[in-house]
Write a protein that holds these residues in place. Structure first.
Motif, mmCIF file in Angstrom:
data_model
loop_
_atom_site.group_PDB
_atom_site.id
_atom_site.type_symbol
_atom_site.label_atom_id
_atom_site.label_comp_id
_atom_site.label_asym_id
_atom_site.label_seq_id
_atom_site.Cartn_x
_atom_site.Cartn_y
_atom_site.Cartn_z
ATOM 1 N N MET A 1 0.842 -1.199 0.000
ATOM 2 C CA MET A 1 0.000 0.000 0.000
ATOM 3 C C MET A 1 0.875 1.245 0.000
ATOM 4 S SD MET A 1 -3.017 -0.988 2.710
ATOM 5 C CE MET A 1 -1.847 -1.445 3.978
ATOM 6 N N ASN A 2 0.432 2.256 -0.728
ATOM 7 C CA ASN A 2 1.143 3.524 -0.753
ATOM 8 C C ASN A 2 0.650 4.427 0.358
ATOM 9 O OD1 ASN A 2 2.595 2.891 -3.118
ATOM 10 N ND2 ASN A 2 0.810 3.392 -4.357
ATOM 11 N N ALA A 3 1.584 5.139 0.987
ATOM 12 C CA ALA A 3 1.212 6.082 2.037
ATOM 13 C C ALA A 3 0.471 7.262 1.422
ATOM 14 C CB ALA A 3 2.458 6.576 2.781
ATOM 15 N N ILE A 4 -0.504 7.807 2.169
ATOM 16 C CA ILE A 4 -1.222 8.990 1.723
ATOM 17 C C ILE A 4 -0.275 10.175 1.756
ATOM 18 C CG2 ILE A 4 -3.138 10.550 2.300
ATOM 19 C CD1 ILE A 4 -4.505 8.150 3.597
ATOM 20 N N SER A 5 -0.350 11.038 0.756
ATOM 21 C CA SER A 5 0.499 12.220 0.723
ATOM 22 C C SER A 5 0.158 13.139 1.876
ATOM 23 C CB SER A 5 0.289 12.975 -0.595
ATOM 24 O OG SER A 5 0.869 14.265 -0.519
ATOM 25 N N PRO A 6 1.162 13.672 2.603
ATOM 26 C CA PRO A 6 0.872 14.571 3.717
ATOM 27 C C PRO A 6 0.293 15.900 3.274
ATOM 28 C CG PRO A 6 3.241 14.447 3.326
ATOM 29 C CD PRO A 6 2.601 13.411 2.455
ATOM 30 N N LYS A 7 0.351 16.218 1.966
ATOM 31 C CA LYS A 7 -0.137 17.504 1.488
ATOM 32 C C LYS A 7 -1.619 17.481 1.150
ATOM 33 C CE LYS A 7 4.314 19.079 -0.340
ATOM 34 N NZ LYS A 7 5.042 19.595 -1.526
ATOM 35 N N GLN A 8 -2.192 16.297 1.019
ATOM 36 C CA GLN A 8 -3.573 16.249 0.598
ATOM 37 C C GLN A 8 -4.523 16.192 1.797
ATOM 38 O OE1 GLN A 8 -3.197 12.373 -1.472
ATOM 39 N NE2 GLN A 8 -4.992 11.728 -0.322
ATOM 40 N N THR A 9 -5.766 16.574 1.541
ATOM 41 C CA THR A 9 -6.791 16.435 2.564
ATOM 42 C C THR A 9 -7.114 14.960 2.747
ATOM 43 O OG1 THR A 9 -7.741 18.585 2.017
ATOM 44 C CG2 THR A 9 -9.147 17.047 3.199
ATOM 45 N N LEU A 10 -7.250 14.537 3.983
ATOM 46 C CA LEU A 10 -7.521 13.148 4.291
ATOM 47 C C LEU A 10 -8.992 12.957 4.636
ATOM 48 C CD1 LEU A 10 -4.553 12.512 6.770
ATOM 49 C CD2 LEU A 10 -4.527 12.265 4.277
ATOM 50 N N GLU A 11 -9.512 11.812 4.326
ATOM 51 C CA GLU A 11 -10.808 11.388 4.859
ATOM 52 C C GLU A 11 -10.533 10.179 5.723
ATOM 53 O OE1 GLU A 11 -14.408 9.203 2.940
ATOM 54 O OE2 GLU A 11 -14.783 11.361 2.704
ATOM 55 N N LEU A 12 -10.716 10.342 7.021
ATOM 56 C CA LEU A 12 -10.381 9.283 7.962
ATOM 57 C C LEU A 12 -11.625 8.777 8.684
ATOM 58 C CD1 LEU A 12 -7.069 10.633 9.547
ATOM 59 C CD2 LEU A 12 -7.389 9.234 7.489
ATOM 60 N N THR A 13 -11.552 7.526 9.076
ATOM 61 C CA THR A 13 -12.655 6.860 9.754
ATOM 62 C C THR A 13 -12.343 6.672 11.235
ATOM 63 O OG1 THR A 13 -13.273 5.654 7.746
ATOM 64 C CG2 THR A 13 -14.038 4.740 9.825
ATOM 65 N N VAL A 14 -13.352 6.868 12.077
ATOM 66 C CA VAL A 14 -13.204 6.567 13.499
ATOM 67 C C VAL A 14 -13.248 5.046 13.657
ATOM 68 C CG1 VAL A 14 -14.192 6.820 15.802
ATOM 69 C CG2 VAL A 14 -14.317 8.729 14.173
ATOM 70 N N ALA A 98 -17.774 6.584 11.703
ATOM 71 C CA ALA A 98 -17.976 7.942 11.186
ATOM 72 C C ALA A 98 -16.726 8.409 10.447
ATOM 73 C CB ALA A 98 -18.304 8.891 12.327
ATOM 74 N N ARG A 99 -16.934 9.213 9.412
ATOM 75 C CA ARG A 99 -15.815 9.726 8.627
ATOM 76 C C ARG A 99 -15.710 11.242 8.769
ATOM 77 N NH1 ARG A 99 -15.135 6.375 2.944
ATOM 78 N NH2 ARG A 99 -15.264 4.276 3.852
ATOM 79 N N PHE A 100 -14.463 11.720 8.773
ATOM 80 C CA PHE A 100 -14.202 13.145 8.900
ATOM 81 C C PHE A 100 -13.184 13.590 7.853
ATOM 82 C CE2 PHE A 100 -15.667 11.992 13.126
ATOM 83 C CZ PHE A 100 -16.499 13.058 13.449
ATOM 84 N N ARG A 101 -13.402 14.786 7.345
ATOM 85 C CA ARG A 101 -12.408 15.423 6.480
ATOM 86 C C ARG A 101 -11.366 16.076 7.370
ATOM 87 N NH1 ARG A 101 -13.534 20.925 3.163
ATOM 88 N NH2 ARG A 101 -11.520 21.139 2.138
ATOM 89 N N ILE A 102 -10.119 15.789 7.074
ATOM 90 C CA ILE A 102 -9.023 16.219 7.944
ATOM 91 C C ILE A 102 -7.895 16.809 7.111
ATOM 92 C CG2 ILE A 102 -7.164 15.319 9.431
ATOM 93 C CD1 ILE A 102 -9.284 13.416 10.596
ATOM 94 N N GLU A 103 -7.298 17.891 7.609
ATOM 95 C CA GLU A 103 -6.083 18.439 7.025
ATOM 96 C C GLU A 103 -4.958 18.300 8.040
ATOM 97 O OE1 GLU A 103 -6.747 22.421 5.691
ATOM 98 O OE2 GLU A 103 -8.153 21.821 4.122
ATOM 99 N N GLY A 104 -3.750 18.079 7.523
ATOM 100 C CA GLY A 104 -2.608 17.904 8.409
ATOM 101 C C GLY A 104 -1.967 16.540 8.180
ATOM 102 N N PRO A 105 -1.132 16.131 9.125
ATOM 103 C CA PRO A 105 -0.792 16.796 10.381
ATOM 104 C C PRO A 105 0.047 18.061 10.163
ATOM 105 C CG PRO A 105 -0.212 14.459 10.408
ATOM 106 C CD PRO A 105 -0.479 14.825 8.993
ATOM 107 N N ARG A 106 -0.136 19.032 11.055
ATOM 108 C CA ARG A 106 0.673 20.250 11.069
ATOM 109 C C ARG A 106 1.302 20.372 12.456
ATOM 110 N NH1 ARG A 106 -1.890 22.750 6.642
ATOM 111 N NH2 ARG A 106 -4.144 22.419 6.562
ATOM 112 N N ASN A 107 2.446 21.037 12.516
ATOM 113 C CA ASN A 107 3.115 21.163 13.813
ATOM 114 C C ASN A 107 3.595 22.592 14.044
ATOM 115 O OD1 ASN A 107 4.390 20.763 16.239
ATOM 116 N ND2 ASN A 107 5.419 18.888 15.619
ATOM 117 N N HIS A 108 2.898 23.299 14.961
ATOM 118 C CA HIS A 108 3.323 24.620 15.417
ATOM 119 C C HIS A 108 3.944 24.550 16.810
ATOM 120 C CE1 HIS A 108 1.186 26.050 11.978
ATOM 121 N NE2 HIS A 108 -0.007 25.861 12.478
ATOM 122 N N PHE A 109 4.124 23.333 17.316
ATOM 123 C CA PHE A 109 4.584 23.116 18.698
ATOM 124 C C PHE A 109 5.644 22.016 18.707
ATOM 125 C CE2 PHE A 109 3.058 21.595 23.143
ATOM 126 C CZ PHE A 109 3.774 22.584 23.801
#
Length: 326
Positions: A1-14, A98-109
């Motif tokens: 399996m190919n990893a999802i690009s970190p630049k794209q919006t993700l749709e993730l499942t709980v 449930a599915r959510f549209r997610i952006e990131g991960p981002r790190n300001h900390f």
């Protein structure tokens, strides 16, 4: 399996919902197809899109899972009755499947991994980024201590997760309803300033301000006292001023009860806004002319003094006019 690009919006499942004490849920999020997730570093967060009827919000939640794992992300969410609807929506909507549209991960900390000693201070739900940091510091073999502060032991989330970890002996619990010696005492619990020592703090604003001011008064360099605000009490009101969006050729008046982002949006100039409290940095915009009146908790003191950026969701102007590079 190919990893999802970190630049794209993700749709993730709980994939799992764990009820923690203190009205907190721990959510495990994974790709519906099981693909590896983009890597993240300790201190990172996810931007989660919440849509439910008339609700349409973006909210930020710190990752508390092990940065070495790419099969799922874990976040913790406190159901806060004083919130503006985001946390309650997560508690209502985040059921298994449930599915959510997610952006990131981002790190300001980000974690300074070369530090010779690291001391982490987590207050309440502010423990979440500290859990990822503790896992990373343990993997690196670094010297660290995690101070975890809550109102009482009975509402302390993540205790089972911490107890099962190989770094459990690095965690010191402090509860407000126990004896004075057991509570957090900064003269005792803050380390002495040292070039190799870094401090991290996250939690309620009053708790964070107390730790930060105490550390800096002790002599810790501001650059070694790292902080992340989940929310902030922010006053966005003030005298009217003009804002020119130079690249767009638009000038607007920001009224006493208005914000820069809202005034520009009405004129057709969109600045992306997510937290609306000046804590996430999404709306940071370059300033070409004028002096900002900074109301945010995102920019550093040196960045505020430089005056070349502004959080358009909450900050205002000290001068009668600002010119922005948008």
């Amino acid at each position: 399996m190919n990893a999802i690009s970190p630049k794209q919006t993700l749709e993730l499942t709980v994939t799992e919902r764990i009820e923690e004490p203190g009205n907190i849920i721990r959510l495990r999020l994974a790709s519906p197809g099981g693909e590896p997730l983009p890597p993240f570093t300790a201190g990172a967060h996810l931007d989660i899109h919440l849509q439910d009827g008339g609700l349409d919000l973006w909210r930020q939640y710190s990752l508390c899972s092990d940065p070495a794992t790419n099969t799922a992300y874990e976040i913790g969410v406190l159901k806060d009755p004083k919130s503006r609807g985001g946390s309650e929506a997560v508690h209502r909507l985040a059921t298994p499947g449930a599915r959510f549209r997610i952006e990131g991960p981002r790190n300001h900390f980000p974690l300074e991994e070369s530090a010779t000693r690291t001391v982490l201070f987590g207050g309440g739900i502010g423990i979440t980024p500290m859990l990822a940091m503790a896992q990373r510091l343990h993997a690196l073999g670094r010297d660290f201590t995690l101070h975890y502060c809550t109102r009482s032991a009975g509402i302390t989330a993540f205790r089972s997760m911490i107890a099962a970890s190989p770094w459990a002996d690095r965690v010191v619990f402090h509860h407000d309803d126990e004896d004075e010696a057991q509570r957090l005492q900064l003269p005792r619990d803050l380390p002495q300033p040292d070039a190799g020592t870094h401090l991290y703090v996250c939690g309620p604003q009053g708790f964070m301000d107390w730790v930060i001011s105490s550390a800096e008064a002790m002599g810790h360099a501001a650059s070694h006292v790292h902080r992340e605000y989940f929310s902030a009490d922010v006053d966005t009101t003030g005298e009217s001023f003009e804002v020119e969006a130079r690249l767009s050729g638009i000038t607007v008046t920001v009224g006493p009860e208005d914000t820069i982002a809202k005034a520009l949006a009405r004129a057709g100039v969109k600045i992306e806004v997510k937290c609306e409290e000046g804590v996430c940095g999404t709306c940071v915009t370059d300033v070409l002319e004028g002096t900002p009146d900074h109301r945010d908790q995102f920019l550093t003191d040196s960045e505020k003094e430089e005056g070349s950026m502004i959080c358009a969701c909450c900050s205002r102007a000290c001068t009668s006019r600002l010119v922005l590079d948008i």
